[in-house]
Motif scaffolding. Sequence first.
Motif, PDB file in Angstrom:
ATOM      1  N   GLY A  15      20.899 -12.630 -35.424  1.00  0.00           N
ATOM      2  CA  GLY A  15      20.244 -11.302 -36.979  1.00  0.00           C
ATOM      3  C   GLY A  15      21.257 -11.482 -37.839  1.00  0.00           C
ATOM      4  O   GLY A  15      21.166 -11.668 -39.183  1.00  0.00           O
ATOM      5  N   SER A  23      20.773 -14.525 -39.766  1.00  0.00           N
ATOM      6  CA  SER A  23      19.891 -14.834 -40.873  1.00  0.00           C
ATOM      7  C   SER A  23      18.933 -15.336 -39.994  1.00  0.00           C
ATOM      8  O   SER A  23      18.100 -16.595 -41.286  1.00  0.00           O
ATOM      9  N   LEU A  53      16.253 -17.661 -38.692  1.00  0.00           N
ATOM     10  CA  LEU A  53      14.706 -16.827 -38.064  1.00  0.00           C
ATOM     11  C   LEU A  53      14.319 -17.603 -37.088  1.00  0.00           C
ATOM     12  O   LEU A  53      13.978 -17.492 -35.916  1.00  0.00           O
ATOM     13  N   LYS A 107      13.196 -17.395 -33.083  1.00  0.00           N
ATOM     14  CA  LYS A 107      12.294 -16.954 -32.790  1.00  0.00           C
ATOM     15  C   LYS A 107      12.496 -17.990 -30.908  1.00  0.00           C
ATOM     16  O   LYS A 107      11.356 -17.249 -30.250  1.00  0.00           O
ATOM     17  N   HIS A 133      13.915 -14.977 -28.388  1.00  0.00           N
ATOM     18  CA  HIS A 133      13.362 -14.892 -28.173  1.00  0.00           C
ATOM     19  C   HIS A 133      11.656 -15.315 -27.020  1.00  0.00           C
ATOM     20  O   HIS A 133      11.569 -14.986 -25.722  1.00  0.00           O
ATOM     21  N   TYR A 188      14.651  -9.396 -35.429  1.00  0.00           N
ATOM     22  CA  TYR A 188      13.757  -9.655 -36.078  1.00  0.00           C
ATOM     23  C   TYR A 188      13.883  -8.971 -37.857  1.00  0.00           C
ATOM     24  O   TYR A 188      13.514  -9.019 -38.661  1.00  0.00           O
ATOM     25  N   CYS A 223      16.456 -10.673 -40.387  1.00  0.00           N
ATOM     26  CA  CYS A 223      15.343 -11.519 -41.014  1.00  0.00           C
ATOM     27  C   CYS A 223      14.192 -11.055 -41.613  1.00  0.00           C
ATOM     28  O   CYS A 223      13.738 -11.794 -41.839  1.00  0.00           O
ATOM     29  N   GLN A 236      12.066  -9.724 -41.014  1.00  0.00           N
ATOM     30  CA  GLN A 236      10.208  -9.861 -40.409  1.00  0.00           C
ATOM     31  C   GLN A 236      10.528  -7.797 -39.937  1.00  0.00           C
ATOM     32  O   GLN A 236       9.914  -8.129 -38.808  1.00  0.00           O
ATOM     33  N   GLU A 278       6.691  -8.203 -37.697  1.00  0.00           N
ATOM     34  CA  GLU A 278       7.213  -7.834 -36.714  1.00  0.00           C
ATOM     35  C   GLU A 278       8.593  -7.214 -35.768  1.00  0.00           C
ATOM     36  O   GLU A 278       8.489  -7.017 -34.519  1.00  0.00           O
ATOM     37  N   ALA A 279       9.681  -7.313 -36.441  1.00  0.00           N
ATOM     38  CA  ALA A 279      10.525  -5.922 -35.525  1.00  0.00           C
ATOM     39  C   ALA A 279       9.661  -4.650 -34.974  1.00  0.00           C
ATOM     40  O   ALA A 279      10.008  -4.464 -34.166  1.00  0.00           O
TER      41      ALA A 279
END
Length: 441
Positions: A44, A47, A49, A53, A56, A78, A81, A83, A86-87
Amino acid sequence: MLKGYAKNNSSSSLVDAVSFFCQMRNDSVQPVVYNFTYLLKLCGDNSDLRWGKLIHAQLILNGFSSNLFAMTGVVNMYAKCRQIHEAYKMFDRMPVRDVVSWNTIIAAYAQNGLSSVALELLLRMQEEGKRPDSITVVTILPACADIVSLRIGKSIHAYVLRAGFESLVNVSTALVDMYFKCEAVGIARLIFDRMSNRNVVSWNSVIDGYVQSGDVEEAMSVFQMMLDQGVEPTNVTVMGALHACADLGDLERGMFIHKLVDEFKINSDVSVMNSLISMYSKCKKVDTAAAIFERMKVKTLVSWNAMILGLSQNGRVYEALNYFVEMQWQNIKPDSFSLVSVVPALAELSVVRQAKWIHGLVIRNYFDDNVYVMTALVDMYAKCGAVHTARKLFEMMNERHVTTWNAMIDGPRSLHKNYSRMLGCEEMWTSQRGNTKEEAS
């Protein structure tokens, strides 16, 4: 080790941390939840992503998809980044949420310009029986400032008093900042004066608040008070003070702050050096600004913009254009501010051919829907005598500010005023630019 990498917070640390995690797995060490939270924080903060992912996915494979701490880390990753959807999706799936989880999702919306949604989430949080803590308050106050809602800001202030958070320096500082941005300058100053403890961020908020509200003399007074109390200024403090000096045209105090920049060894900060360039330019010392610019080892687009604008505002139009062309030779793509800075220089030249050149550049860079750039073009064409072209652009604009109308109204007057200058300016431009005019076109 992973915690150490997370604290280091750099892209190289992220690569090293992931490599270390893989080594740990190869040694058949079963990961615990905190391994993932440290890695997600690094993703994070950088940044990143793609790596986020992957971490995650590993978190899910290791059975932590319902873990409160792990999923809060996923939401935060997220959000940082950018997103946001998504968050929120991850947040919405959490079977249990604590105050930290709510703070994370509220911050995600507040810090990404979605202040109204952040405030709605704050209401939902309370409806679900979670009491906001001091971090919630510090997170949501900037959202109130962003939408300039003094009413909501005051209601949160009332909650701060009821909850007993007013003695916390970060809460009081956030209140000061909110009141300044909601144009309640008197209340902001009252809170600041009553603070028993202040940190440098508190002082920065007041200095910047006065600068933004137009009271630059008071901003300088607070800056001097800060120095008198032995508080060491940061780069943010110095930039606020330089902004005030620039608005005042106060070269003497500007030079004093320049000495402080060297004394506190923040002369390697590119943002501070950009502020010095702007200050010297506004104080009519554009040669000093140019010397600072040339000595800079790292130049950003903002550095180039500050130099071009400074030269343009001081009537050094040919030099401003030369810097603009050189910037492009160095593969630095202009933004809307670059164009708004250089177009007035072309307007001073009153050469239609060069006006068309910059107009073409505007279109190629997709700034023909930017109201500030288009207003500058309208003004430029009018000053170059091409009033009909200026009117055509004016009619094509979907949005117009009062400055746009002023430029168009003043157009016919500009035509008569500049007609005599126009006749000889084309030849002057050609002789000044020499061989470089072909590359520029």
